[in-house]
Design a protein around this motif. Sequence first.
Motif, PDB file in Angstrom:
ATOM      1  N   SER A  69      -0.038  31.800 -40.123  1.00  0.00           N
ATOM      2  CA  SER A  69      -1.527  30.709 -39.942  1.00  0.00           C
ATOM      3  C   SER A  69      -1.927  30.792 -38.128  1.00  0.00           C
ATOM      4  O   SER A  69      -2.917  30.815 -38.511  1.00  0.00           O
ATOM      5  CB  SER A  69      -0.274  28.999 -39.105  1.00  0.00           C
ATOM      6  OG  SER A  69       0.508  29.621 -38.253  1.00  0.00           O
ATOM      7  N   ASP A  75      -7.776  30.161 -34.158  1.00  0.00           N
ATOM      8  CA  ASP A  75      -6.323  30.147 -34.463  1.00  0.00           C
ATOM      9  C   ASP A  75      -6.169  29.357 -33.514  1.00  0.00           C
ATOM     10  O   ASP A  75      -4.483  28.813 -33.494  1.00  0.00           O
ATOM     11  CB  ASP A  75      -5.709  30.546 -35.276  1.00  0.00           C
ATOM     12  CG  ASP A  75      -6.659  30.965 -36.363  1.00  0.00           C
ATOM     13  OD1 ASP A  75      -7.188  29.578 -37.321  1.00  0.00           O
ATOM     14  OD2 ASP A  75      -5.990  31.327 -37.979  1.00  0.00           O
ATOM     15  N   ASN A  79      -5.675  24.519 -34.668  1.00  0.00           N
ATOM     16  CA  ASN A  79      -5.611  24.635 -35.644  1.00  0.00           C
ATOM     17  C   ASN A  79      -5.896  25.215 -36.806  1.00  0.00           C
ATOM     18  O   ASN A  79      -7.379  24.632 -37.397  1.00  0.00           O
ATOM     19  CB  ASN A  79      -4.713  23.336 -36.497  1.00  0.00           C
ATOM     20  CG  ASN A  79      -4.229  22.457 -35.257  1.00  0.00           C
ATOM     21  OD1 ASN A  79      -3.482  23.242 -33.950  1.00  0.00           O
ATOM     22  ND2 ASN A  79      -3.558  21.420 -35.539  1.00  0.00           N
ATOM     23  N   GLU A  87      -9.077  19.110 -33.333  1.00  0.00           N
ATOM     24  CA  GLU A  87      -7.789  19.620 -34.142  1.00  0.00           C
ATOM     25  C   GLU A  87      -6.941  20.373 -33.332  1.00  0.00           C
ATOM     26  O   GLU A  87      -7.546  22.232 -33.899  1.00  0.00           O
ATOM     27  CB  GLU A  87      -7.952  19.701 -35.294  1.00  0.00           C
ATOM     28  CG  GLU A  87      -8.332  18.479 -36.156  1.00  0.00           C
ATOM     29  CD  GLU A  87      -6.982  17.540 -36.029  1.00  0.00           C
ATOM     30  OE1 GLU A  87      -6.147  18.146 -36.342  1.00  0.00           O
ATOM     31  OE2 GLU A  87      -7.202  16.835 -36.634  1.00  0.00           O
ATOM     32  N   ASN A  89      -4.644  23.329 -31.219  1.00  0.00           N
ATOM     33  CA  ASN A  89      -3.100  24.377 -30.883  1.00  0.00           C
ATOM     34  C   ASN A  89      -3.444  23.883 -29.386  1.00  0.00           C
ATOM     35  O   ASN A  89      -4.086  24.598 -28.902  1.00  0.00           O
ATOM     36  CB  ASN A  89      -3.447  25.772 -32.167  1.00  0.00           C
ATOM     37  CG  ASN A  89      -2.676  25.983 -32.314  1.00  0.00           C
ATOM     38  OD1 ASN A  89      -1.820  26.286 -31.552  1.00  0.00           O
ATOM     39  ND2 ASN A  89      -2.138  26.695 -33.267  1.00  0.00           N
TER      40      ASN A  89
END
Length: 146
Positions: A69, A75, A79, A87, A89
């Motif tokens: 991922s 990233d 996300n 969004e 991470n």
Amino acid sequence: MKRVSWLVLAILALMPLVVACAVDQRSDDGLPDYAYRSESALKGYRTAVQYRTLLKRLPCYCGCGKDPSFTNLADCFFNSQSDKQGEFNSHAANCAVCLEEAEDAAKWHEQGMSLAQIRQSIDDKYRERGPATDTPAIAPGEEIVP
């Protein structure tokens, strides 16, 4: 006894100041709580928001690429399943390599380096830190506008 009373009064008088300093100084920037774990994390997430397009074109060398991922440095901050702002991470909040790479990329971009030069500089500086994400190479003449 008199000395204790003055001490208590002094402490009570200073309490509002202490509480005000301890209050979280977060702005309404939409960053998640974990972005405030440290000054470097906060700076890294603010940089990632500003330079997200640039970070999408750069590999990360922290070892996160073992997880499919993670395909680029962005990233680590966002996300990968979402292009929407907000969004996030949490990975980069605890990863010095991700935070350093993002800061270097932004700095080099501000210095006028091309995308290919930034990519080469990231590769040269970080390749010994760990395996890279599987980020596609930069095409000749390719540039981005963060």
